[in-house]
Each structure stands twice: as structure tokens, then as C-alpha cells.
Design a protein around this motif. Structure first.
Motif, PDB file in Angstrom:
ATOM      1  N   ARG A   1     -31.842   5.769   4.038  1.00  0.00           N
ATOM      2  CA  ARG A   1     -31.854   4.559   4.867  1.00  0.00           C
ATOM      3  C   ARG A   1     -30.735   3.615   4.466  1.00  0.00           C
ATOM      4  NH1 ARG A   1     -32.716  -0.303   4.797  1.00  0.00           N
ATOM      5  NH2 ARG A   1     -33.399  -0.361   2.640  1.00  0.00           N
ATOM      6  N   TYR A   2     -30.582   3.399   3.166  1.00  0.00           N
ATOM      7  CA  TYR A   2     -29.541   2.496   2.679  1.00  0.00           C
ATOM      8  C   TYR A   2     -28.159   3.004   3.066  1.00  0.00           C
ATOM      9  CZ  TYR A   2     -27.070  -0.727  -0.359  1.00  0.00           C
ATOM     10  OH  TYR A   2     -26.244  -1.714  -0.826  1.00  0.00           O
ATOM     11  N   ASP A   3     -27.932   4.295   2.900  1.00  0.00           N
ATOM     12  CA  ASP A   3     -26.646   4.908   3.226  1.00  0.00           C
ATOM     13  C   ASP A   3     -26.311   4.727   4.704  1.00  0.00           C
ATOM     14  OD1 ASP A   3     -24.555   7.043   2.076  1.00  0.00           O
ATOM     15  OD2 ASP A   3     -25.126   7.678   4.097  1.00  0.00           O
ATOM     16  N   ILE A   4     -27.272   4.986   5.558  1.00  0.00           N
ATOM     17  CA  ILE A   4     -27.040   4.880   7.006  1.00  0.00           C
ATOM     18  C   ILE A   4     -26.941   3.424   7.446  1.00  0.00           C
ATOM     19  CG2 ILE A   4     -28.054   5.337   9.287  1.00  0.00           C
ATOM     20  CD1 ILE A   4     -26.840   7.828   7.800  1.00  0.00           C
ATOM     21  N   ASP A   5     -27.875   2.584   7.011  1.00  0.00           N
ATOM     22  CA  ASP A   5     -27.891   1.182   7.459  1.00  0.00           C
ATOM     23  C   ASP A   5     -26.656   0.404   7.025  1.00  0.00           C
ATOM     24  OD1 ASP A   5     -30.333   1.647   8.625  1.00  0.00           O
ATOM     25  OD2 ASP A   5     -31.497   0.465   7.179  1.00  0.00           O
ATOM     26  N   ASN A   6     -26.052   0.791   5.911  1.00  0.00           N
ATOM     27  CA  ASN A   6     -24.911   0.038   5.379  1.00  0.00           C
ATOM     28  C   ASN A   6     -23.570   0.730   5.599  1.00  0.00           C
ATOM     29  OD1 ASN A   6     -26.158  -2.390   3.895  1.00  0.00           O
ATOM     30  ND2 ASN A   6     -27.445  -0.654   3.313  1.00  0.00           N
ATOM     31  N   ASP A   7     -23.568   1.771   6.409  1.00  0.00           N
ATOM     32  CA  ASP A   7     -22.320   2.488   6.732  1.00  0.00           C
ATOM     33  C   ASP A   7     -21.490   2.792   5.481  1.00  0.00           C
ATOM     34  OD1 ASP A   7     -22.763   2.547   9.541  1.00  0.00           O
ATOM     35  OD2 ASP A   7     -22.152   0.440   9.643  1.00  0.00           O
ATOM     36  N   ILE A   8     -22.143   3.353   4.479  1.00  0.00           N
ATOM     37  CA  ILE A   8     -21.478   3.690   3.227  1.00  0.00           C
ATOM     38  C   ILE A   8     -20.466   4.805   3.502  1.00  0.00           C
ATOM     39  CG2 ILE A   8     -21.832   4.537   0.870  1.00  0.00           C
ATOM     40  CD1 ILE A   8     -23.096   1.734   1.514  1.00  0.00           C
ATOM     41  N   PRO A   9     -19.266   4.699   2.937  1.00  0.00           N
ATOM     42  CA  PRO A   9     -18.280   5.771   3.147  1.00  0.00           C
ATOM     43  C   PRO A   9     -18.869   7.134   2.752  1.00  0.00           C
ATOM     44  CG  PRO A   9     -17.225   3.895   2.100  1.00  0.00           C
ATOM     45  CD  PRO A   9     -18.706   3.605   2.135  1.00  0.00           C
ATOM     46  N   GLU A  10     -18.554   8.122   3.548  1.00  0.00           N
ATOM     47  CA  GLU A  10     -19.147   9.446   3.420  1.00  0.00           C
ATOM     48  C   GLU A  10     -19.043  10.048   2.025  1.00  0.00           C
ATOM     49  OE1 GLU A  10     -18.347  13.805   5.348  1.00  0.00           O
ATOM     50  OE2 GLU A  10     -17.888  12.044   6.558  1.00  0.00           O
ATOM     51  N   ASP A  11     -17.929   9.846   1.334  1.00  0.00           N
ATOM     52  CA  ASP A  11     -17.716  10.501   0.037  1.00  0.00           C
ATOM     53  C   ASP A  11     -18.504   9.870  -1.111  1.00  0.00           C
ATOM     54  OD1 ASP A  11     -16.191   8.145   0.025  1.00  0.00           O
ATOM     55  OD2 ASP A  11     -14.661   9.033  -1.269  1.00  0.00           O
TER      56      ASP A  11
ATOM     57  N   CYS B   1     -38.379   8.273  10.167  1.00  0.00           N
ATOM     58  CA  CYS B   1     -37.921   8.966   8.959  1.00  0.00           C
ATOM     59  C   CYS B   1     -37.123  10.210   9.318  1.00  0.00           C
ATOM     60  CB  CYS B   1     -39.107   9.342   8.073  1.00  0.00           C
ATOM     61  SG  CYS B   1     -39.915   7.922   7.303  1.00  0.00           S
ATOM     62  N   ASN B   2     -37.623  10.972  10.284  1.00  0.00           N
ATOM     63  CA  ASN B   2     -36.911  12.173  10.707  1.00  0.00           C
ATOM     64  C   ASN B   2     -35.572  11.840  11.360  1.00  0.00           C
ATOM     65  OD1 ASN B   2     -38.656  14.162   9.735  1.00  0.00           O
ATOM     66  ND2 ASN B   2     -39.968  13.998  11.528  1.00  0.00           N
ATOM     67  N   LEU B   3     -35.504  10.709  12.043  1.00  0.00           N
ATOM     68  CA  LEU B   3     -34.238  10.290  12.627  1.00  0.00           C
ATOM     69  C   LEU B   3     -33.239   9.908  11.531  1.00  0.00           C
ATOM     70  CD1 LEU B   3     -32.461   9.733  15.040  1.00  0.00           C
ATOM     71  CD2 LEU B   3     -33.542   7.491  15.257  1.00  0.00           C
ATOM     72  N   TYR B   4     -33.686   9.164  10.510  1.00  0.00           N
ATOM     73  CA  TYR B   4     -32.803   8.845   9.384  1.00  0.00           C
ATOM     74  C   TYR B   4     -32.341  10.123   8.687  1.00  0.00           C
ATOM     75  CZ  TYR B   4     -33.043   3.742   9.118  1.00  0.00           C
ATOM     76  OH  TYR B   4     -32.897   2.397   9.354  1.00  0.00           O
ATOM     77  N   LEU B   5     -33.255  11.053   8.494  1.00  0.00           N
ATOM     78  CA  LEU B   5     -32.894  12.330   7.879  1.00  0.00           C
ATOM     79  C   LEU B   5     -31.816  13.027   8.705  1.00  0.00           C
ATOM     80  CD1 LEU B   5     -33.312  14.707   5.888  1.00  0.00           C
ATOM     81  CD2 LEU B   5     -35.195  15.448   7.363  1.00  0.00           C
ATOM     82  N   HIS B   6     -32.013  13.077   9.994  1.00  0.00           N
ATOM     83  CA  HIS B   6     -31.037  13.710  10.884  1.00  0.00           C
ATOM     84  C   HIS B   6     -29.678  13.014  10.799  1.00  0.00           C
ATOM     85  CE1 HIS B   6     -29.525  15.943  14.301  1.00  0.00           C
ATOM     86  NE2 HIS B   6     -29.068  14.795  14.761  1.00  0.00           N
ATOM     87  N   LEU B   7     -29.667  11.675  10.848  1.00  0.00           N
ATOM     88  CA  LEU B   7     -28.408  10.925  10.778  1.00  0.00           C
ATOM     89  C   LEU B   7     -27.698  11.142   9.437  1.00  0.00           C
ATOM     90  CD1 LEU B   7     -29.559   7.571  12.418  1.00  0.00           C
ATOM     91  CD2 LEU B   7     -28.012   9.287  13.417  1.00  0.00           C
ATOM     92  N   PHE B   8     -28.470  11.149   8.348  1.00  0.00           N
ATOM     93  CA  PHE B   8     -27.906  11.368   7.023  1.00  0.00           C
ATOM     94  C   PHE B   8     -27.288  12.762   6.932  1.00  0.00           C
ATOM     95  CE2 PHE B   8     -27.996  12.456   2.530  1.00  0.00           C
ATOM     96  CZ  PHE B   8     -27.500  11.309   1.922  1.00  0.00           C
TER      97      PHE B   8
END
Length: 140
Positions: A59-69, A15-22
Motif C-alpha cells: 500500500r505504501y509503495d503504491i500510494d506514494n509512487d515510490i520509484p520502482e527500483d 487488498c487484491n487490487l493493491y497486490l495486482h498494482l504492486f
């Protein structure tokens, strides 16, 4: 360390890794992830800057490479809808192109709400300043 504690530790680390990546993706500082999780509930909702973000969204944002904006566009749209008393889609539905209100529709709701507030203000002022007059009823 028993299996239960090990599972908890691995989950919290993930969870902390996802938070960091986000945070890294969206330009926020997550140097101290333990301070972001609301009520220290790792894997629940985190305050990132001024934004509450739940774990599933990160998680969804990171796992699916959603465009940043897209995340901030969705957040701003949802915030505006909520402020106007309208429903708004969740992040996944937004990204899949669900129906949304047009800017013109949102502007019209704002205009109408302003009319209501102005009318309420006028009514309150009138009631505050109104004085009773002599009765016109005939007395016998």
C-alpha cells in the motif's frame, strides 16, 4: 449480504487490487491473487515471486509512487543485513533516508564471519583428529 460480509468483501477486493498494482509495477504475475496470500490471509503477507511482501508495504509503495527500483534495493539490503545478524530498517524508514551500513561495513562483517567459520572448521578438524598422549604427570 450483511454489512459484515460486505465489509470483508470490499476489504479483500481492495487488498487484491493493491497486490495486482504492486505486482504489475514490479514485473510480477498476479493473475491469481488468491494463490499469493500466505495461508489465504488476504491483506496479510503475500508471496510475490520469491519475496514475502506485507500489505502495508504494498500500500505504501503504491500510494506514494515510490520509484520502482527502491523496493528491490531495500529487500536485498535487508536480506543481507539479516543474513549477517545485523538489524535493518523497515521499508518506510529506508525510503526516508535512515542511517544504513555502508558496503564496506557489510563486507567487513562478512570477512569477520568467514574468519569465525574457518576457525570453527579448523578447531573441529583438530578435535576430531587429536589423539591423547601419555600423561606427563608423575605417579607415586
Amino acid at each position: 449480504m450483511n454489512k459484515k460480509n460486505k465489509a470483508k468483501s470490499i476489504y479483500e477486493e481492495g487488498c487484491n487490487l493493491y497486490l495486482h498494482l504492486f505486482c504489475e509495477k514490479h514485473g510480477f504475475n498476479a493473475e491469481y491473487p488468491d494463490t499469493c496470500w500466505i495461508a489465504n490471509n488476504i491483506g496479510g503477507v503475500a508471496f510475490i515471486g520469491e519475496y514475502p511482501v506485507d500489505m502495508e508495504m504494498m500500500r505504501y509503495d503504491i500510494d506514494n509512487d515510490i520509484p520502482e527500483d527502491q523496493w528491490i534495493k531495500w529487500y536485498d539490503y535487508s536480506f543481507e543485513c539479516t543474513a549477517l545478524g545485523l538489524t535493518s530498517p523497515n521499508y518506510k524508514s529506508w525510503l526516508k533516508g535512515c542511517p544504513t551500513y555502508s558496503q564496506e561495513q557489510l563486507d567487513e562483517v562478512k570477512r569477520l564471519r568467514n574468519n569465525i567459520h574457518e576457525a570453527q572448521h579448523q578447531l573441529d578438524d583438530y578435535i576430531k583428529n587429536i589423539k591423547p598422549t601419555n600423561s606427563t604427570l608423575a605417579t607415586k
